[in-house]
Design an enzyme around this catalytic site. Structure first.
Site, PDB file in Angstrom:
ATOM      1  N   LYS A 156       0.866  -1.188   0.000  1.00 44.68           N
ATOM      2  CA  LYS A 156       0.000   0.000   0.000  1.00 44.68           C
ATOM      3  C   LYS A 156       0.901   1.236   0.000  1.00 44.68           C
ATOM      4  O   LYS A 156       2.048   1.158   0.422  1.00 44.68           O
ATOM      5  CB  LYS A 156      -0.906  -0.002   1.231  1.00 44.68           C
ATOM      6  CG  LYS A 156      -1.991  -1.077   1.157  1.00 44.68           C
ATOM      7  CD  LYS A 156      -2.936  -0.973   2.329  1.00 44.68           C
ATOM      8  CE  LYS A 156      -3.995  -2.061   2.284  1.00 44.68           C
ATOM      9  NZ  LYS A 156      -4.851  -2.031   3.473  1.00 44.68           N
ATOM     10  N   HIS A 159       2.162   6.673   2.856  1.00 42.35           N
ATOM     11  CA  HIS A 159       1.510   7.985   2.778  1.00 42.35           C
ATOM     12  C   HIS A 159       2.137   9.009   3.730  1.00 42.35           C
ATOM     13  O   HIS A 159       3.080   8.730   4.459  1.00 42.35           O
ATOM     14  CB  HIS A 159      -0.002   7.858   2.979  1.00 42.35           C
ATOM     15  CG  HIS A 159      -0.390   7.270   4.300  1.00 42.35           C
ATOM     16  ND1 HIS A 159      -0.156   7.909   5.488  1.00 42.35           N
ATOM     17  CD2 HIS A 159      -1.002   6.089   4.612  1.00 42.35           C
ATOM     18  CE1 HIS A 159      -0.602   7.161   6.486  1.00 42.35           C
ATOM     19  NE2 HIS A 159      -1.115   6.048   5.980  1.00 42.35           N
ATOM     20  N   HIS A 162       2.842   8.175   7.321  1.00 43.04           N
ATOM     21  CA  HIS A 162       4.045   7.370   7.542  1.00 43.04           C
ATOM     22  C   HIS A 162       5.286   8.253   7.488  1.00 43.04           C
ATOM     23  O   HIS A 162       6.233   8.050   8.231  1.00 43.04           O
ATOM     24  CB  HIS A 162       4.180   6.272   6.475  1.00 43.04           C
ATOM     25  CG  HIS A 162       3.070   5.271   6.506  1.00 43.04           C
ATOM     26  ND1 HIS A 162       2.339   4.933   5.401  1.00 43.04           N
ATOM     27  CD2 HIS A 162       2.545   4.550   7.524  1.00 43.04           C
ATOM     28  CE1 HIS A 162       1.422   4.042   5.738  1.00 43.04           C
ATOM     29  NE2 HIS A 162       1.525   3.799   7.021  1.00 43.04           N
TER      30      HIS A 162
END
Length: 607
Positions: A156, A159, A162
């Site tokens: 994933k 983003h 993070h």
């Protein structure tokens, strides 16, 4: 390296008596503590108030015009006396000695101004001998902290949340290490769950071995997007067991049951992703001690957790699901589901199991979770459950939260991976640097410098405000050399390096023995006072867990250095004066370097 008793041995050389050492003070490595000890001791003699009450009441001033330290008299809680009158009386009687330049009453405050001549003789040699160690201090003995940060989900996007966790967590890990803690840097990956069943099925359909090896994170994400599209298109038109969703569930079930073939593929996905993450984190000067993850939490731990919930009478059932009602302990915490009706556990149970495993393995004294503020409720529920389970160490857990980043996207679209952000920053920084042709021609490795300066831009923009505040990701502002930005700090460091190079005839050995009494200008005195604050800045930052404490200090420092260039020339001066000024600039560069490294930046030598 000089011994850490450098500051105290310097006092002896100057034939100045050391003040009594207060509890929790470290005068051997922190000049501000030395001053606190002196002020507490002398004010106690004048006021009759115990020095142990005075020491913690001494505060930083918000501007240096108000002194270096001040004490609000009301904090001493003296009954029946007017604080303003006491401030005047005590300030008049206060002996400045060698330590202070002046003492002033200002309303109910007493303001203490450090003696810059005295400071220079202690602080500059201390910085020049301790070098990278200046600012560090053993606040604790034999204490261990686990800091969990970054924690992206495999396949994933990495983003903005993070990114913030990575930057803040990296800083905290460096800070705790500098202040005497043994630090375990931990990355808790999202590496388990039904999405891995989906990935495996997707890889059978769309996977490419070469693409996986070359760029696992992007390739697995592409596969994940395509397989989800298949599910969307199928809708309910196919019986569950024949559908993509059904196959993914069946695959994940095989993983949970320990099927070796299924786990082999999952392990490859995980290992390739970690290898790629290691390279990307290295660009941010981050190296993890442990790559953990949801997959590493044993089934036994989770079952043990659920048994303990029941044993402590914390749970009740509702339609087959197991819940814990936390409103009994704190109304805001609501009810938390710990096991679904089909017997599968949830994220919360997994977190509890992970914490139990970690305490068993590491016996930490503190564990910090660097997670976005959207997880405030989750963290509060999780900590409360551990407390109610009777774990003594639950009190040693801390959630360091942060706000959102808005508007982070790349030229190619809105899905953002960390390496895309860093690559794009490097490209944009390179474009900015090329605009100054003369300077650009002097840089040996322009791409490498563009990378380091670009990364500084991203990191400083993130750490500039209080971490709980949201901020907008703005390329133009971030990459500017004007104003308080990462590139400005890099420029300030490279300029100080160039001052040293231009006076290379005066060796660093001469700096330490310079005549610091020649540093008489107000600009020099102000810079010396700022340099002395650095160890105290670190101690303040560990109380608040705020990177901005250090960032703000570094901007103050670089602005003051900039003011000094106009008046403290090195070229064309007598050797004595040039040496003293060079020592001051050298000390300023060392402190700037130390602060930048602490924040996770790599200071550049030329730009």
């Amino acid at each position: 390296m000089a011994s850490t008793a450098n500051m105290i041995s310097q006092l002896k050389k100057l034939s100045i008596a050391e003040p009594a050492v207060a509890k929790d003070s470290h005068p051997d490595v922190n000049i501000v503590d030395l001053m606190r000890n002196y002020i507490s001791q002398e004010l106690s003699k004048i006021s009759g108030v115990d020095s142990s009450l005075i020491f913690p009441a001494l505060e930083w001033t918000n501007t240096m015009e108000r002194g270096d330290l001040l004490i609000p008299i009301p904090r001493l809680r003296i009954k029946g006396a007017n604080p303003k009158d006491l401030a005047v009386q005590w300030a008049e009687k206060f002996p400045c000695g060698d330590f202070l330049e002046k003492v002033e009453a200002n309303g109910p405050f007493i303001q203490f101004f450090f003696n810059p001549q005295f400071l220079a003789k202690l602080v500059i040699p201390d910085i020049l001998t301790r070098k990278e160690d200046y600012g560090s201090c053993k606040l604790v003995e034999n204490k261990k902290v686990i800091i969990e940060f970054s924690s992206p989900n495999i396949a994933k996007p990495f983003h903005a949340g993070h990114l913030r966790s990575t930057i803040i967590g990296g800083f905290l890990a460096n800070l705790y290490e500098k202040l005497g803690w043994e630090v375990i840097r931990m990355n808790y990956l999202g590496d388990w769950g039904k999405q891995f069943g989906l990935l495996a099925v997707g890889f059978e359909r769309y996977g490419n071995e070469e693409a996986l090896v070359k760029d696992p994170i992007h390739h697995l994400f592409d596969v994940y997007v395509r397989i989800n599209k298949d599910i969307e298109e199928e809708g309910d038109s196919i019986p569950l067991e024949q559908s993509t969703n059904g196959k993914a569930r069946e695959y994940f079930k095989r993983m949970e049951d320990g099927d070796e073939e299924a786990l082999k593929i999952w392990k490859r996905f995980r290992e390739f992703s970690i290898e790629k993450y290691i390279d990307t984190y290295a660009r941010l000067n981050i190296k993890y001690d442990v790559y953990s993850g949801e997959s590493q939490v044993s089934k036994e731990s989770m079952l043990k957790a659920i048994d303990l919930f029941k044993e402590k009478g914390l749970t009740h059932e509702d339609k087959g699901a197991v819940l814990i009602d936390l409103t009994k302990f704190n109304k805001k915490l609501g009810k938390a589901i710990v096991q679904k009706s089909d017997g599968t556990t949830l994220y919360l149970t997994r977190d509890v199991g992970a914490a139990m495993d970690r305490y068993e393995k590491y016996h930490f004294d503190k564990m910090i979770y660097v997670i976005a503020s959207q997880q405030d409720l989750h963290a509060a529920q999780f900590f409360e459950i551990l407390k109610q389970m009777g774990f003594e160490w639950a009190k040693d857990l801390q959630h360091v939260n942060f706000g959102m980043v808005q508007g982070m996207s790349t030229r190619k679209g809105t899905v953002v991976f960390l390496d895309n952000i860093l690559e794009e920053t490097k490209e944009k920084m390179h474009e900015v640097m090329k605009k100054n042709e003369n300077k650009y021609a002097q840089i040996e490795h322009p791409e490498e410098v563009a990378d380091l300066v670009g990364i500084s831009a991203v990191m400083i923009q993130d750490m500039q405000g209080k971490r709980i505040n949201n901020y907008e990701f703005k390329w133009e502002r971030m990459l500017s050399f004007e104003g308080d930005t990462g590139p400005y700090l890099q420029y300030a460091h490279s300029r100080l390096r160039s001052v040293e190079r231009n006076a290379s005839g005066i060796t660093q050995e001469k700096w330490i023995n310079a005549d610091f009494s020649l540093l008489k200008e107000p600009a020099a005195k102000l810079l010396i006072r700022l340099l002395g604050q650095y160890p105290d800045v670190l101690r303040n930052a560990i109380k608040t867990h705020e990177p901005t404490t250090v960032v703000t200090y570094l901007f103050k420092l670089t602005h003051q250095v900039s003011s000094c260039y106009d008046v403290l020339w090195v070229a064309g001066q007598t050797e004595e004066l040039a040496t003293a000024r060079l020592a001051l600039y050298g000390a300023a560069r060392q402190v700037l370097y130390n602060g930048m490294r602490l924040l996770g930046l790599t200071p550049v030598e030329r730009m």
